[in-house]
Scaffold this motif. Structure first.
Motif, PDB file in Angstrom:
ATOM      1  N   LEU A  41     -78.617  52.302 -41.537  1.00 27.35           N
ATOM      2  CA  LEU A  41     -79.346  51.832 -42.723  1.00 27.35           C
ATOM      3  C   LEU A  41     -79.835  53.055 -43.491  1.00 27.35           C
ATOM      4  O   LEU A  41     -81.038  53.336 -43.591  1.00 27.35           O
ATOM      5  N   HIS A  42     -78.885  53.785 -44.056  1.00 32.17           N
ATOM      6  CA  HIS A  42     -79.170  55.066 -44.690  1.00 32.17           C
ATOM      7  C   HIS A  42     -79.946  54.890 -45.993  1.00 32.17           C
ATOM      8  O   HIS A  42     -79.870  53.844 -46.648  1.00 32.17           O
ATOM      9  N   ASP A  43     -80.686  55.931 -46.361  1.00 37.97           N
ATOM     10  CA  ASP A  43     -81.376  55.971 -47.654  1.00 37.97           C
ATOM     11  C   ASP A  43     -80.452  56.620 -48.672  1.00 37.97           C
ATOM     12  O   ASP A  43     -79.985  57.747 -48.472  1.00 37.97           O
ATOM     13  N   ARG A  44     -80.204  55.912 -49.783  1.00 42.38           N
ATOM     14  CA  ARG A  44     -79.341  56.423 -50.848  1.00 42.38           C
ATOM     15  C   ARG A  44     -80.006  56.186 -52.193  1.00 42.38           C
ATOM     16  O   ARG A  44     -80.428  55.065 -52.495  1.00 42.38           O
ATOM     17  N   PHE A  45     -80.087  57.247 -52.998  1.00 39.41           N
ATOM     18  CA  PHE A  45     -80.653  57.123 -54.333  1.00 39.41           C
ATOM     19  C   PHE A  45     -79.692  57.729 -55.342  1.00 39.41           C
ATOM     20  O   PHE A  45     -79.209  58.848 -55.174  1.00 39.41           O
ATOM     21  N   LEU A  46     -79.435  56.955 -56.395  1.00 38.73           N
ATOM     22  CA  LEU A  46     -78.488  57.347 -57.432  1.00 38.73           C
ATOM     23  C   LEU A  46     -79.223  57.649 -58.728  1.00 38.73           C
ATOM     24  O   LEU A  46     -79.988  56.816 -59.229  1.00 38.73           O
ATOM     25  N   TYR A  47     -78.993  58.855 -59.260  1.00 39.41           N
ATOM     26  CA  TYR A  47     -79.486  59.241 -60.584  1.00 39.41           C
ATOM     27  C   TYR A  47     -78.331  59.103 -61.577  1.00 39.41           C
ATOM     28  O   TYR A  47     -77.255  59.670 -61.364  1.00 39.41           O
ATOM     29  N   ILE A  48     -78.552  58.379 -62.652  1.00 38.96           N
ATOM     30  CA  ILE A  48     -77.567  58.249 -63.726  1.00 38.96           C
ATOM     31  C   ILE A  48     -78.160  58.825 -65.002  1.00 38.96           C
ATOM     32  O   ILE A  48     -79.268  58.445 -65.405  1.00 38.96           O
ATOM     33  N   ARG A  49     -77.422  59.731 -65.648  1.00 35.97           N
ATOM     34  CA  ARG A  49     -77.918  60.347 -66.873  1.00 35.97           C
ATOM     35  C   ARG A  49     -77.992  59.319 -68.000  1.00 35.97           C
ATOM     36  O   ARG A  49     -77.012  58.627 -68.294  1.00 35.97           O
ATOM     37  N   GLN A  50     -79.157  59.219 -68.631  1.00 33.28           N
ATOM     38  CA  GLN A  50     -79.334  58.367 -69.806  1.00 33.28           C
ATOM     39  C   GLN A  50     -79.239  59.194 -71.084  1.00 33.28           C
ATOM     40  O   GLN A  50     -78.666  58.779 -72.067  1.00 33.28           O
ATOM     41  N   ASP A  51     -79.845  60.359 -71.082  1.00 31.23           N
ATOM     42  CA  ASP A  51     -79.720  61.341 -72.157  1.00 31.23           C
ATOM     43  C   ASP A  51     -80.051  62.688 -71.535  1.00 31.23           C
ATOM     44  O   ASP A  51     -80.184  62.792 -70.311  1.00 31.23           O
ATOM     45  N   ASN A  52     -80.181  63.713 -72.336  1.00 34.34           N
ATOM     46  CA  ASN A  52     -80.373  65.054 -71.789  1.00 34.34           C
ATOM     47  C   ASN A  52     -81.666  65.208 -71.007  1.00 34.34           C
ATOM     48  O   ASN A  52     -81.780  66.076 -70.144  1.00 34.34           O
ATOM     49  N   ASP A  53     -82.660  64.377 -71.306  1.00 32.60           N
ATOM     50  CA  ASP A  53     -83.973  64.554 -70.695  1.00 32.60           C
ATOM     51  C   ASP A  53     -84.391  63.415 -69.783  1.00 32.60           C
ATOM     52  O   ASP A  53     -85.485  63.443 -69.229  1.00 32.60           O
ATOM     53  N   HIS A  54     -83.539  62.416 -69.608  1.00 26.00           N
ATOM     54  CA  HIS A  54     -83.961  61.247 -68.834  1.00 26.00           C
ATOM     55  C   HIS A  54     -82.851  60.801 -67.899  1.00 26.00           C
ATOM     56  O   HIS A  54     -81.679  60.751 -68.272  1.00 26.00           O
ATOM     57  N   TRP A  55     -83.257  60.473 -66.662  1.00 25.74           N
ATOM     58  CA  TRP A  55     -82.329  59.988 -65.644  1.00 25.74           C
ATOM     59  C   TRP A  55     -82.867  58.678 -65.082  1.00 25.74           C
ATOM     60  O   TRP A  55     -84.049  58.577 -64.745  1.00 25.74           O
ATOM     61  N   GLU A  56     -82.007  57.696 -64.971  1.00 22.27           N
ATOM     62  CA  GLU A  56     -82.372  56.431 -64.313  1.00 22.27           C
ATOM     63  C   GLU A  56     -82.125  56.585 -62.813  1.00 22.27           C
ATOM     64  O   GLU A  56     -81.088  57.091 -62.392  1.00 22.27           O
ATOM     65  N   ILE A  57     -83.085  56.142 -61.989  1.00 27.04           N
ATOM     66  CA  ILE A  57     -82.988  56.280 -60.536  1.00 27.04           C
ATOM     67  C   ILE A  57     -82.979  54.903 -59.906  1.00 27.04           C
ATOM     68  O   ILE A  57     -83.848  54.069 -60.193  1.00 27.04           O
ATOM     69  N   ASN A  58     -82.005  54.651 -59.033  1.00 30.35           N
ATOM     70  CA  ASN A  58     -81.913  53.379 -58.319  1.00 30.35           C
ATOM     71  C   ASN A  58     -81.579  53.631 -56.847  1.00 30.35           C
ATOM     72  O   ASN A  58     -80.846  54.559 -56.521  1.00 30.35           O
ATOM     73  N   ARG A  59     -82.149  52.781 -56.005  1.00 32.21           N
ATOM     74  CA  ARG A  59     -81.782  52.817 -54.583  1.00 32.21           C
ATOM     75  C   ARG A  59     -80.489  52.030 -54.399  1.00 32.21           C
ATOM     76  O   ARG A  59     -80.320  50.945 -54.980  1.00 32.21           O
ATOM     77  N   LEU A  60     -79.576  52.570 -53.582  1.00 33.09           N
ATOM     78  CA  LEU A  60     -78.328  51.902 -53.273  1.00 33.09           C
ATOM     79  C   LEU A  60     -78.351  51.375 -51.837  1.00 33.09           C
ATOM     80  O   LEU A  60     -78.951  51.994 -50.953  1.00 33.09           O
ATOM     81  N   ALA A  61     -77.686  50.273 -51.624  1.00 27.61           N
ATOM     82  CA  ALA A  61     -77.514  49.777 -50.255  1.00 27.61           C
ATOM     83  C   ALA A  61     -76.657  50.763 -49.467  1.00 27.61           C
ATOM     84  O   ALA A  61     -75.736  51.365 -50.010  1.00 27.61           O
ATOM     85  N   PRO A  62     -76.934  50.928 -48.186  1.00 26.21           N
ATOM     86  CA  PRO A  62     -76.145  51.888 -47.393  1.00 26.21           C
ATOM     87  C   PRO A  62     -74.727  51.391 -47.123  1.00 26.21           C
ATOM     88  O   PRO A  62     -74.422  50.231 -47.306  1.00 26.21           O
TER      89      PRO A  62
END
Length: 212
Positions: free
Chosen positions: A191-212
């Motif tokens: 049950l690993h911890d996974r977090f995904l950052y997706i670039r929204q623009d040059n100064d902002h990143w969206e962060i979401n937890r992913l299922a392992p």
């Protein structure tokens, strides 16, 4: 060969949303420093995945030489297979695997050549033998023998004897400009911890937890 018994339980650490830096470059730097402090062998080794214009994938390990908020830089022969892939299809992925820490970081983005001046600045810091090696190796090409390679090395050594080794026109760096980062921390029961950052623009990143 049955290898199902090879199993490691991941119990060293956890990763929660509150632990994360808002900027993935800062989060990467934090983990990278921890990998260095743990004295892992070549913590800057990264698996680089490219694909040809026809979508044929290849992976290999390269060494990260420096990074900042602009991206991650590695160096290679511009006539190599990886360079031909990047020229045709700049979308790449890299993976840092730090098994002793039970961690990995995956980064996707676009690779682009850095300036000649920037490549030269790094090339000047390389050991002389590595500088000569850049001149004598037709990277990814078929060669007849190692002896031929060693003969070419000696030829270059004599050519530049008592002179600085110049930067080859066919050698330099690429900067990977990330679109996403995934930080993976191994946990028990897979049950690993996974977090995904997706670039929204040059100064902002969206962060979401992913299922392992």
């Amino acid at each position: 060969m049955d290898i199902h018994h090879l199993r490691e339980e991941y119990t060293q650490a956890a990763l929660s949303r509150k632990d994360l830096q808002p900027n993935p470059f800062q989060q990467f730097e934090c983990w990278f420093q921890q990998a260095c402090h743990a004295e892992l062998q070549e913590p800057n080794a990264m698996v680089l995945a490219t694909a040809s214009a026809q979508g044929e994938p290849l992976v290999r390990t390269v060494l990260l030489k420096y990074f900042d908020n602009n991206g991650f830089v590695f160096f290679t022969n511009y006539e190599s297979r990886k360079a031909r892939h990047i020229d045709a299809n700049p979308h790449v992925a890299v993976l840092f695997l730090w098994l002793p820490l039970q961690r990995q970081v995956q980064i996707t983005g676009r690779a682009m050549k850095i300036s000649t001046a920037e490549s030269l600045k790094y090339f000047a810091t390389r050991p002389r033998g590595s500088q000569l090696g850049a001149w004598c190796s037709p990277q990814s090409s078929i060669i007849s023998s190692r002896q031929m390679l060693q003969m070419e090395f000696e030829k270059m050594r004599q050519k530049f004897l008592n002179h600085e080794v110049p930067l080859p026109s066919f050698w330099g760096g690429y900067r990977i400009v990330p679109d996403s980062f995934e930080f993976w921390q191994g946990r028990s029961n897979r049950l690993h911890d996974r977090f995904l950052y997706i670039r929204q623009d040059n100064d902002h990143w969206e962060i979401n937890r992913l299922a392992p």
